[in-house]
Design an enzyme around this catalytic site. Sequence first.
Site, short mmCIF file in Angstrom:
data_model
loop_
_atom_site.label_atom_id
_atom_site.label_comp_id
_atom_site.label_asym_id
_atom_site.label_seq_id
_atom_site.Cartn_x
_atom_site.Cartn_y
_atom_site.Cartn_z
N LYS C 74 -49.15 93.11 81.97
CA LYS C 74 -48.74 92.26 83.08
C LYS C 74 -48.87 90.80 82.64
O LYS C 74 -49.83 90.43 81.97
CB LYS C 74 -49.65 92.53 84.29
CG LYS C 74 -49.18 91.87 85.59
CD LYS C 74 -50.07 92.30 86.77
CE LYS C 74 -49.65 91.67 88.09
NZ LYS C 74 -50.49 92.14 89.23
N SER C 149 -47.89 93.62 93.31
CA SER C 149 -47.32 92.61 92.45
C SER C 149 -47.04 93.06 91.01
O SER C 149 -46.25 92.44 90.32
CB SER C 149 -48.25 91.40 92.40
OG SER C 149 -49.46 91.75 91.74
N SER C 173 -52.03 95.92 94.27
CA SER C 173 -50.96 95.52 93.34
C SER C 173 -50.73 96.45 92.16
O SER C 173 -49.77 96.29 91.42
CB SER C 173 -51.23 94.11 92.81
OG SER C 173 -50.85 93.16 93.78
#
Lengths: 100, 484, 486
Positions: C74, C149, C173
Amino acid sequence: MAAEFTPEEVTYVATLARLQLSEDEVQHYAQQLSAVLGHIDAIRALDLAGVPPTSHSFDLVNVLREDIVEPGVDRDEVLRAAPLAESGRFRVPPILGEAP
Amino acid sequence: MSFLTPGWELTVGLEVHCELQTKTKLFCSCANVFGEEPNTNVCPVCLGLPGSLPVLNRMAVEYAMRIGIALNCRVEPSIFHRKNYFYPDMPKDYQVSQYDAPINVDGFIELPGGTRVGIERAHLEEDTGKTSHMGGGGRIHDADYSLVDYNRAGVPLVEIVSRPDITSPEDARAYVSELRSILVASGASDGRMEEGSLRVDANVSMRRTGTSELGTRCEVKNMNSLRSLGRAIEYEALRQVELLESGDRVVQETRHWNENEGRTSSLRSKEEAFDYRYFPEPDLVALDPEAEWIEAVRKALPQMPSARRAQLGAMVLSTDASLDEHALSDQIATVVDLGLDQLVTASIAEGADGRLALARCANEAATRPDEARALDPTAFCELILLESSGKISATQSKAVLGAMLDNSGTPAEIIARLGFEGVDEDRLGTIVDEIITANPKEWQRFVEGDEKVAQFLFGQVMKQTKGQANGKLVAQAFNARKGS
Amino acid sequence: MSAFEIADAVRTGVISARTVVSRALERIASQEGELHCFNIVTREEALASADAIDAKVSRGEDPGPLAGVPVALKDNLCTRGIPTTCSSKILEGWLPPYDATVVERLRAAGAISVGKTNLDEFAMGSSTENSAFGPTKNPWDHSRVPGGSSGGSAATVAAGYVPLSLGSDTGGSIRQPASFCGVVGVKPTYGLVSRYGLIAFASSLDQIGPFATTVADSALMLESILGHDPRDSTSLDKVPTSIVSALSLGVSGLRVGVISDFLVDADDTVVDAVRGAAVALSSAGAKVDEVAIPELMNGLAAYYLIAPAEASSNLSRYDGVRYGLRVDGPDVASMNARTRALGFGSEVKRRIMLGTYVLSAGYYDAYYTQAQRVRTLVARAFNRAYEQFDVLIGPTTPSVAFGFGQKTEDPLAMYLSDLFTIPSNLAGHPAMSVPFALGEHGLPIGVQVFAPALGEPVMFQVANAIEAAQQERSRGPVGVSESRRS
Ligand SMILES: [Mg+2]
Ligand SMILES: [Zn+2]
């Protein structure tokens, strides 16, 4: 009582948080944040007297490091990231007030 | 209180920021050193780079506890908060500090004059970087731009907040001076006000004599010596009295002391609200030193200046009961402040003249405190004994001490090298007799009590001995012959 | 191939790491133009790392438990010398001078990063639509969001680019996009995985965790990144070290609670999936009961006070002084305000303003302290339930993946999609999402497994049983062959 995030409050927090907003944005955010606040405002009505607040999930204490020097980051690498640098330092526009 | 208009009372509370002498910064392993090239002692943590996290320095906690204990505080469980405000010298745009649960609370300092000043708290926090203002007059107000160096960012500080117990500029100075000595004695700080390792802010307010409620206060910043602290408080007190007497009111604000102009001025350049939005620092956990740790710190704490002054005074007095301790108090304070009391006490223990040892320490050794602290107490004692027994003169003694501070040998070696012959009593007697014989008229006048001619006769001896005779012994020799 | 299979094949020389990584890069090249999982693909670095692994193998050295396994990170995890943006304009072009601890640990385990994945700006969002660099598409249906997210990390695994990726989970997330994309997603116990080098959103809630196609692979990845880190003061030092070995223990005799409060607001197919998983666990020998934990329903409000408060402080440092974007101004304050106005997207600004508000002098106690008390209640309620149950299960999200633009104009509706994931973050407890069934439009539904603090072994035990009972899939992500998924 319905919670409201007024345009004045939006302006106040935007100043504190250093966010430049247009007049339209102030109105727009006031509306959206009022909706959000309206939903979470119910939390104020809960009777939680006697319930201690939690800031950390686990009660760790005394997490300490020994006082031993380790190398940091090379200055050139640090200053390469700077939007503007001069004589080994970060350059900024004039500061209007002394630190509080 | 002489400077004040009658009818007014001054109230001062002091906030002292003290840089700790740790090897590394408060939350990262960068070196804590002064005067390096800008931005060379930095890392992701103290630059506040995204993703970095703080880890607390054990030694900083220990120094903070030393300070707290030395200031008679309670060491308590504590947590860190974030104090949020934007400023370019603060890499994260918040300062990690202690807020409603500080490590040390509720202590006091006893000033040498007897006043007791309460200590509200002494808490840990991180220092900011340094900004330099470029162009214009080089000052913040008219600079074209500023440059930021983060070497100092994250250096550990203990902020010591006094209660508003100080009522005169003299006491304010005495408080800072005493606090400084305590901080140095505890080993936590080098106490250098000029280099900014000790920074003092004063909260000054005025009230009418007899009223109990405190007046509106102003916070005065930027005093970098004890002298400017006293001047700034005096100026600010008079400014406030003038305002109040003319029916104006004092606005609570931060004011800047300008040393050259000798006045304080408002720092507020524009209307900006400060709302620090304190909340518990989620990246750090609570600090709760075990009782054993606190006790170990307490036990290891060296004697504090007040105790050392009392001890030194008593020892000096024990060598000569006719001495006036009050007259010696400045010398005693200087010697303790510079950490030279060991030299004096060790000499007295070996039988040396206490007043003389104290004087040589407070006057000569004090000019070079770093070297003086490195002196061998036995060698220093040897020197004092040589001087008090008249083997060397005061002038010679000072010269030998100077050489000892240069680290050029023992007193005996230095005396031999400098050619300071010992003028012993036998040889001195012979010289005195010769001078009496050679100057019969002058001798007659001396016997009749002419003080002026005494100087002439002593001078003759000094000439003969190339200044190496001990003045006290010379006088003794002439006086002894006067009676016979 | 699973991560286990790849690592095995690379270690034994059956296949080279270079071949594995090249194939992953080919898959990325073929679909990335459409999906946009990545902010950057680090092709050259990946191939060089693969060669280094192959060299180790040929020298007879141990290349690590994740030898040659391509992984995606990420883009809020710091990678030395490689752009790390948080999908924000304010950090565009910034090159971190250091690696996050998890990045170091993955490298030490032999894993090979192929790039940095897209996210909602600063991890604030539930759809990856808040990325400054454009949204990521759900591999199952390109008209839908992958969740967020960590949308890019979930999608990169769902699309079959890589078998493993890392995300971060502050209020769901990892788990919510895992559910939307039909992959496994794990939020570990707070403090199990070091946060050093994870760009903070809400520090007291953030935790890094894995995405994988299988429960076993996610356990393998978690094992290689967990453990105490002296650089993170909140890192725990007594932690379970073996999670993979718990997988085979079965669920016989385990007490499983189904959180009934979460079934009220979920779509029918989601409720069916949870009940199906409960039945499956029961048939496998677990004792399953429903349990009401109404306190959890207050979590959302507490979360939307605490997370923005911490975020408002964490994001202050993006001020145009030291790194990233600067928009100049006549004085430093206006430079700060202009930089932040241009550099942050509207969701980030909303949360900064909300957080600034709740911390400000007049509201601190009414909102912030009160939210922290609710946090205490949530943790206590969970712990009370764990006196009766070894694990809890429930839905991960109220619905399957929604369409682009469906919730962007209504922040509150977006926030509600985190209703079931938030309580674990508030309590600091672990939870994970396991794909179990297909719901509306044939889209995947994840079942969430909750465990007490440091209860990862039992959580994975149960997750493994749920995976084993996974309902037949009628179809998979668009363009991903069946062999890639199983
Ligand atoms: Mg302070
Ligand atoms: Zn540092």
